[in-house]
Design a protein around this motif. Sequence first.
Motif, PDB file in Angstrom:
ATOM      1  N   PHE A   1     -37.955  -7.700 -65.976  1.00 52.12           N
ATOM      2  CA  PHE A   1     -39.200  -7.721 -66.740  1.00 52.12           C
ATOM      3  C   PHE A   1     -38.987  -8.132 -68.188  1.00 52.12           C
ATOM      4  CE2 PHE A   1     -37.692  -3.395 -67.005  1.00 52.12           C
ATOM      5  CZ  PHE A   1     -37.875  -3.077 -68.332  1.00 52.12           C
TER       6      PHE A   1
ATOM      7  N   GLU B   1     -37.415   3.318 -69.928  1.00 52.98           N
ATOM      8  CA  GLU B   1     -37.275   1.943 -70.410  1.00 52.98           C
ATOM      9  C   GLU B   1     -38.583   1.155 -70.330  1.00 52.98           C
ATOM     10  OE1 GLU B   1     -35.767   3.303 -67.855  1.00 52.98           O
ATOM     11  OE2 GLU B   1     -35.669   1.961 -66.119  1.00 52.98           O
ATOM     12  N   LEU B   2     -39.555   1.679 -69.582  1.00 57.65           N
ATOM     13  CA  LEU B   2     -40.830   0.970 -69.485  1.00 57.65           C
ATOM     14  C   LEU B   2     -41.837   1.463 -70.519  1.00 57.65           C
ATOM     15  CD1 LEU B   2     -41.526   0.841 -65.630  1.00 57.65           C
ATOM     16  CD2 LEU B   2     -40.405  -0.858 -67.060  1.00 57.65           C
TER      17      LEU B   2
ATOM     18  N   LYS C   1     -47.093  -1.016 -62.415  1.00 59.13           N
ATOM     19  CA  LYS C   1     -47.125   0.379 -62.871  1.00 59.13           C
ATOM     20  C   LYS C   1     -48.545   0.764 -63.284  1.00 59.13           C
ATOM     21  CE  LYS C   1     -44.377   3.863 -63.621  1.00 59.13           C
ATOM     22  NZ  LYS C   1     -43.566   4.413 -62.542  1.00 59.13           N
TER      23      LYS C   1
ATOM     24  N   THR D   1     -43.728  -6.030 -63.585  1.00 63.04           N
ATOM     25  CA  THR D   1     -43.330  -4.630 -63.460  1.00 63.04           C
ATOM     26  C   THR D   1     -44.352  -3.707 -64.105  1.00 63.04           C
ATOM     27  OG1 THR D   1     -41.119  -5.508 -63.825  1.00 63.04           O
ATOM     28  CG2 THR D   1     -41.329  -3.130 -63.702  1.00 63.04           C
ATOM     29  N   ILE D   2     -44.791  -4.108 -65.289  1.00 68.34           N
ATOM     30  CA  ILE D   2     -45.738  -3.275 -66.028  1.00 68.34           C
ATOM     31  C   ILE D   2     -47.092  -3.272 -65.331  1.00 68.34           C
ATOM     32  CG2 ILE D   2     -46.964  -3.049 -68.226  1.00 68.34           C
ATOM     33  CD1 ILE D   2     -44.053  -2.284 -68.448  1.00 68.34           C
TER      34      ILE D   2
ATOM     35  N   GLU E   1     -43.427  -0.997 -73.422  1.00 64.53           N
ATOM     36  CA  GLU E   1     -44.275  -2.061 -72.881  1.00 64.53           C
ATOM     37  C   GLU E   1     -45.541  -1.511 -72.248  1.00 64.53           C
ATOM     38  OE1 GLU E   1     -43.082  -5.961 -71.167  1.00 64.53           O
ATOM     39  OE2 GLU E   1     -41.295  -4.794 -70.644  1.00 64.53           O
ATOM     40  N   LEU E   2     -45.357  -0.366 -71.578  1.00 68.25           N
ATOM     41  CA  LEU E   2     -46.492   0.239 -70.900  1.00 68.25           C
ATOM     42  C   LEU E   2     -47.535   0.721 -71.894  1.00 68.25           C
ATOM     43  CD1 LEU E   2     -47.187   0.745 -67.954  1.00 68.25           C
ATOM     44  CD2 LEU E   2     -46.142   2.985 -68.152  1.00 68.25           C
TER      45      LEU E   2
END
Lengths: 121, 98
Positions: A110, B84-85, B60, B56-57, B88-89
């Motif tokens: 990502f 780690e997300l 989610k 990925t985001i 961005e999330l």
Amino acid sequence: MVSFKRNIDGKYKGFKIHRAMYIRVKRSKTTYFIRCDPTETVLDIKEKLQVLIDQPVNNQRLILVGTGEVLEDSKTLADHKVENDSVVALTLRKDDNEFEEVDIVRPNDFCQSRDADTGNW
Amino acid sequence: MKKEDMVKLISAEGFEFVIDKDAAMVSQTIYNMLTSPGSFAETQHGEVTFPEISTTILEKICKYFYWHLQFASGKETEFPIEPELTLELMMAANYLHT
């Protein structure tokens, strides 16, 4: 583990009662979030997919990712131990009457997809 | 279930997520796009592209929509977020008013 903002403001109160769970049905670069209930059969799921992908039920094959098990039409999701947020692969019948291989494309990483230094939203 | 009740969200890499419209409308931004009387292309096709949100985001976020509705109807579970997300999330959530 971080708790996420919960804005439960009653705005959605008018909606019908939500089903207990959803599954993620994946094929190639597409993911279908399908609402379902553990008591529903695999055939019920395929009928829902039929509406979305215009492919008749008997051209669909569902495979539980993780165990690699092919899901049988007559069994329920609970029988196959398909739970909330499970990932199920969808394969379709090809012209030669065989089913295609499982094909789920994943995003490589990502972070790579965007310039790290611009990073503007 | 009808096709019109679903919307397609498309990520930066062109991955598609087909989700229930009522789940997508947990996001105020998507809600506005899909319901505003003007002729947003999004309203007609039920498709929204997010060139700024990675796959990925976005996945989610879709999970979060469903979790939100489950939580709102009384099913109290945790919503797991990988550290780690988080950044961005949060940025995506801010953009989507979620």
